[in-house]
Design an enzyme around this catalytic site. Structure first.
Site, PDB file in Angstrom:
ATOM      1  N   HIS A 177      23.398  -2.412  32.213  1.00 14.29           N
ATOM      2  CA  HIS A 177      24.153  -3.294  33.440  1.00 14.29           C
ATOM      3  C   HIS A 177      24.415  -4.601  33.298  1.00 14.29           C
ATOM      4  CE1 HIS A 177      23.865  -5.108  37.267  1.00 14.29           C
ATOM      5  NE2 HIS A 177      24.504  -4.187  37.747  1.00 14.29           N
ATOM      6  N   ARG A 179      23.548  -7.398  34.291  1.00 13.58           N
ATOM      7  CA  ARG A 179      22.747  -8.243  34.460  1.00 13.58           C
ATOM      8  C   ARG A 179      21.748  -8.336  33.180  1.00 13.58           C
ATOM      9  NH1 ARG A 179      20.496 -10.825  38.978  1.00 13.58           N
ATOM     10  NH2 ARG A 179      18.826 -11.718  37.431  1.00 13.58           N
ATOM     11  N   LYS A 180      21.780  -7.113  32.321  1.00 11.30           N
ATOM     12  CA  LYS A 180      20.853  -7.428  31.202  1.00 11.30           C
ATOM     13  C   LYS A 180      21.696  -7.938  29.999  1.00 11.30           C
ATOM     14  CE  LYS A 180      19.014  -4.238  33.756  1.00 11.30           C
ATOM     15  NZ  LYS A 180      18.260  -4.610  34.835  1.00 11.30           N
ATOM     16  N   VAL A 181      20.870  -8.093  28.686  1.00  3.01           N
ATOM     17  CA  VAL A 181      21.418  -8.742  27.760  1.00  3.01           C
ATOM     18  C   VAL A 181      22.880  -8.179  27.253  1.00  3.01           C
ATOM     19  CG1 VAL A 181      20.873  -9.944  25.540  1.00  3.01           C
ATOM     20  CG2 VAL A 181      19.214  -9.744  27.176  1.00  3.01           C
TER      21      VAL A 181
END
Ligand SMILES: *Cc1c(COP(=O)(O)O)cnc(C)c1O
Length: 388
Positions: A177, A179-181
């Site tokens: 997603h 929002r992840k790295v």
């Protein structure tokens, strides 16, 4: 406005997407296989099974671990709600365990009192990328036949005991997603070193089919598929996977940058009394997927108030990790007291951290926080003055 997060995307992602479009094969196919091989190799697992999300990955992990109706699964309440939801999707009951105040993760000590005859699995979350101490959890659960699933949604590039997170359990779930790295828009992957689990996971993600669509396409003869068990459509597309391959090449650089920014925050935030910042635990290194701070108990402003005040100063923050047991969706779920979870969820917030964040922006974030923590009228001091 300084955003709390921003994916790192560029020309290479564009080129990869264009190639997929021009190839005419956009659903699960050769790029998915390439992404699976690359991520498994990077994280020290034998097999990768790409999926439509980490939530799907957690659901399938529980299914292949044999979790079903009547079973209990120990999870942290202090996690994104998908962790608890996956237990529900599998028809089982989540049992909420408290977390360690330092790492915000489950430990063998917080899990142990909750293990019972109905416990079938534990989901250990590497919260915000902070590696959980997984080995003692295996030492506790393996002899009891309780499956250990790792929710590594946030932890791509984090390190546990000198090896990448991903190779320490039979089932480790990642998210892509934004929002992840690393991001593929939406997407997830399960890593496993067990061939039998990989075979069943591949079948379950694709309607329970005996052969995948791309295998059939590659075959030079007619292949008739069978449906061996009721499955799901949890496939990742080749469009997503092509981005994933490019993003994975960026991983080391992204993590190094995040850790450097986190060091800079730590130095500056040391000037704010009572504000606690994330630190590497003795057993590993975080990727700083999210940079959370815990506010002092005597902070002059309430946390939610503070979020609004920081927003007014051009700094977009978020509340800290949520607690599922405080949400209406889990209002009916019985739970032992979770004092550490409740303290952390009420007193923490997430500061902006992304690849392109500048030193000047970091200064602005810390200055805004410092001003709000000191300048706002302190209710307790005022009450004391009034009495005097
Ligand atoms: C983001 C997240 C998930 C869900 O990932 P999706 O890919 O959005 O389904 C699950 N668990 C944790 C801890 C997360 O942070």
């Amino acid at each position: 406005m300084i955003p709390v997060a921003r994916p790192e995307l560029g020309e290479a992602e564009w080129r990869a997407l264009r190639e997929v479009v021009e190839s005419g094969w956009v659903a699960q196919g050769p790029r998915v296989e390439a992404f699976e091989r690359a991520l498994a190799a990077r994280c020290g697992a034998a097999h990768g099974v790409a999926l439509s999300s980490c939530t799907a990955a957690l659901h399938l992990a529980l299914v292949v671990a044999g979790v079903g109706p009547g079973d209990e699964v120990v999870v942290p309440s202090l996690s994104f709600i998908a962790t608890a939801n996956a237990v529900r999707h599998a028809g089982a009951t989540p049992v909420f365990a408290d977390v360690d105040a330092g790492t915000q993760n489950l430990t063998a000590a917080t899990i142990a009192p909750l293990l019972g005859a109905r416990t079938r699995a534990v989901i250990v979350v590497h919260q915000a990328g902070m590696p959980a101490d997984v080995a003692p959890v295996h030492a506790l659960c393996d002899p009891l036949g309780v499956a250990v699933v790792e929710d590594a949604a946030c932890a791509i590039g984090s390190v546990y005991r000198d090896a990448p997170v991903g190779g320490h359990s039979d089932l480790v779930a990642f998210s892509f997603h934004p929002r992840k790295v690393l991001t593929t828009g939406e997407g997830g992957m399960l890593l496993t070193s067990r061939e039998d689990l990989a075979v069943r996971l591949r079948r379950l993600r694709e309607h329970g089919m005996s052969v995948s669509a791309s295998e059939r396409h590659r075959s030079d003869r007619v292949v008739l598929e069978q449906y061996l068990e009721p499955g799901f459509n949890y496939r990742m597309t080749d469009l997503q996977a092509a981005m994933g391959v490019v993003q994975l090449d960026r991983l080391d650089g992204l993590v190094a940058r995040r850790r450097a920014l986190a060091d800079a925050y730590r130095e500056r935030l040391a000037a704010l009394p009572g504000v606690r910042v994330p630190q590497d635990p003795p057993h590993g290194r975080t990727n700083h997927q999210s940079y959370w701070v815990v506010l002092p108990d005597d902070a002059p402003a309430d946390r939610d108030d503070l979020l609004a005040r920081l927003h007014a100063r051009g700094v977009s923050c978020r509340r800290g990790i949520m607690a599922a047991h405080l949400e209406p969706a889990y209002a009916g779920t019985a739970s032992a007291p979770l004092p550490v979870t409740e303290h952390l969820t009420r007193r923490s917030l997430i500061l902006p951290l992304h690849h392109a964040l500048t030193a000047a922006e970091q200064d602005q974030v810390v200055d805004a926080l410092a001003a709000e923590l000191h300048a706002a009228p302190a209710p307790r001091a005022a009450a004391h003055a009034a009495q005097a």
